[in-house]
Enzyme design. Structure first.
Site, mmCIF file in Angstrom:
data_model
loop_
_atom_site.group_PDB
_atom_site.id
_atom_site.type_symbol
_atom_site.label_atom_id
_atom_site.label_comp_id
_atom_site.label_asym_id
_atom_site.label_seq_id
_atom_site.Cartn_x
_atom_site.Cartn_y
_atom_site.Cartn_z
ATOM 1 N N HIS A 47 10.637 36.068 -39.393
ATOM 2 C CA HIS A 47 11.572 36.714 -38.467
ATOM 3 C C HIS A 47 11.081 36.739 -37.025
ATOM 4 O O HIS A 47 11.896 36.759 -36.109
ATOM 5 C CB HIS A 47 11.850 38.157 -38.922
ATOM 6 C CG HIS A 47 12.745 38.230 -40.117
ATOM 7 N ND1 HIS A 47 13.294 39.408 -40.577
ATOM 8 C CD2 HIS A 47 13.187 37.260 -40.979
ATOM 9 C CE1 HIS A 47 14.038 39.169 -41.642
ATOM 10 N NE2 HIS A 47 13.980 37.873 -41.915
ATOM 11 N N ASN A 48 9.783 36.785 -36.822
ATOM 12 C CA ASN A 48 9.257 36.951 -35.452
ATOM 13 C C ASN A 48 8.621 35.682 -34.895
ATOM 14 O O ASN A 48 8.189 35.674 -33.741
ATOM 15 C CB ASN A 48 8.231 38.086 -35.404
ATOM 16 C CG ASN A 48 8.735 39.367 -36.050
ATOM 17 O OD1 ASN A 48 8.152 39.868 -36.999
ATOM 18 N ND2 ASN A 48 9.852 39.887 -35.569
ATOM 19 N N GLY A 83 -7.080 46.244 -31.564
ATOM 20 C CA GLY A 83 -7.479 45.980 -30.185
ATOM 21 C C GLY A 83 -7.376 44.513 -29.822
ATOM 22 O O GLY A 83 -6.863 44.148 -28.747
ATOM 23 N N HIS A 100 17.326 35.150 -35.711
ATOM 24 C CA HIS A 100 15.989 35.603 -35.339
ATOM 25 C C HIS A 100 15.495 34.908 -34.068
ATOM 26 O O HIS A 100 14.749 35.482 -33.282
ATOM 27 C CB HIS A 100 15.006 35.373 -36.487
ATOM 28 C CG HIS A 100 15.423 36.049 -37.755
ATOM 29 N ND1 HIS A 100 15.532 37.415 -37.853
ATOM 30 C CD2 HIS A 100 15.797 35.544 -38.959
ATOM 31 C CE1 HIS A 100 15.946 37.731 -39.071
ATOM 32 N NE2 HIS A 100 16.118 36.615 -39.766
ATOM 33 N N THR A 125 -10.176 47.037 -36.730
ATOM 34 C CA THR A 125 -8.844 47.454 -37.175
ATOM 35 C C THR A 125 -7.808 46.336 -37.067
ATOM 36 O O THR A 125 -6.711 46.467 -37.603
ATOM 37 C CB THR A 125 -8.334 48.614 -36.306
ATOM 38 O OG1 THR A 125 -8.309 48.158 -34.939
ATOM 39 C CG2 THR A 125 -9.232 49.838 -36.427
ATOM 40 N N GLY A 126 -8.126 45.314 -36.315
ATOM 41 C CA GLY A 126 -7.150 44.275 -35.972
ATOM 42 C C GLY A 126 -6.294 44.654 -34.785
ATOM 43 O O GLY A 126 -5.561 43.820 -34.251
ATOM 44 N N ASP A 169 -14.392 39.833 -33.093
ATOM 45 C CA ASP A 169 -15.486 40.478 -32.369
ATOM 46 C C ASP A 169 -16.637 40.607 -33.368
ATOM 47 O O ASP A 169 -16.722 39.822 -34.324
ATOM 48 C CB ASP A 169 -15.030 41.803 -31.723
ATOM 49 C CG ASP A 169 -14.740 42.891 -32.736
ATOM 50 O OD1 ASP A 169 -14.840 42.632 -33.955
ATOM 51 O OD2 ASP A 169 -14.427 44.011 -32.321
ATOM 52 N N CYS A 190 -10.846 41.937 -35.918
ATOM 53 C CA CYS A 190 -11.724 42.969 -35.364
ATOM 54 C C CYS A 190 -11.748 44.113 -36.375
ATOM 55 O O CYS A 190 -11.271 43.944 -37.498
ATOM 56 C CB CYS A 190 -11.313 43.407 -33.951
ATOM 57 S SG CYS A 190 -9.849 44.440 -33.803
#
Ligand code: RB5
Length: 148
Positions: A102-103, A74, A137, A71-72, A12, A69
């Protein structure tokens, strides 16, 4: 990360210079970059930019996505509303490694008002260079589905 990896990058208005620095850095690392803006620091809606980038990843046009953004948070929330997107906010390189290992995260979100430029670039490098470990995983990642 391979030379043919296509990465979409968006933000943004919170920090256009950081996005441009990340774009140049990822290009220098040999990736193809799709930078979908915004072009100016005029107030921009992070959900629109997050979801536009997420759509490119979900469609397979880009292998990975990087979002920025203030804070990262939103823009991450917006991206994760798109099916097949797994986006994590990272303010440290350990987390960036783990959301890949892992994700199997396909998108990374960074808070421009949280981390400095040097750390942001290390987070990006770690995210792009870490492979998913699979195995147990993969079973858990497969359980991550939208719920009503
Ligand atoms: C914009 O001021 C700010 O709210 C946005 O960049 C982001 O931090 C939202 O999560």
């Amino acid at each position: 990360m391979t030379a043919l990896t296509r990465v979409v990058i968006s933000s943004d208005h919170a920090d256009i210079p950081l996005r441009r620095t990340i774009v140049a850095h990822v290009k220098a690392a040999g990736c193809e970059v799709t930078d979908i803006g915004p072009e100016t620091g005029v107030s921009a809606d992070y959900p629109k930019h997050g979801q536009a980038a997420a759509q490119l990843v979900a469609a397979g046009d880009c292998a990975r996505g990087i979002l920025i953004c203030g804070t990262g948070q939103g823009i991450m929330m917006a991206a994760n509303k798109v099916v097949r997107i797994r986006c994590g906010v990272c303010s440290d390189s350990f987390s960036a490694r783990m959301i890949r290992a892992h994700n199997n995260s396909n998108m990374l979100s960074i808070g421009a008002r949280v981390v400095g430029v040097g750390l942001a670039l290390d987070i990006v490098d770690t995210f792009l260079s870490t492979e998913f470990e699979g195995g147990r995983h993969a079973v858990r990642v497969d359980m991550i589905e939208p719920h009503s």
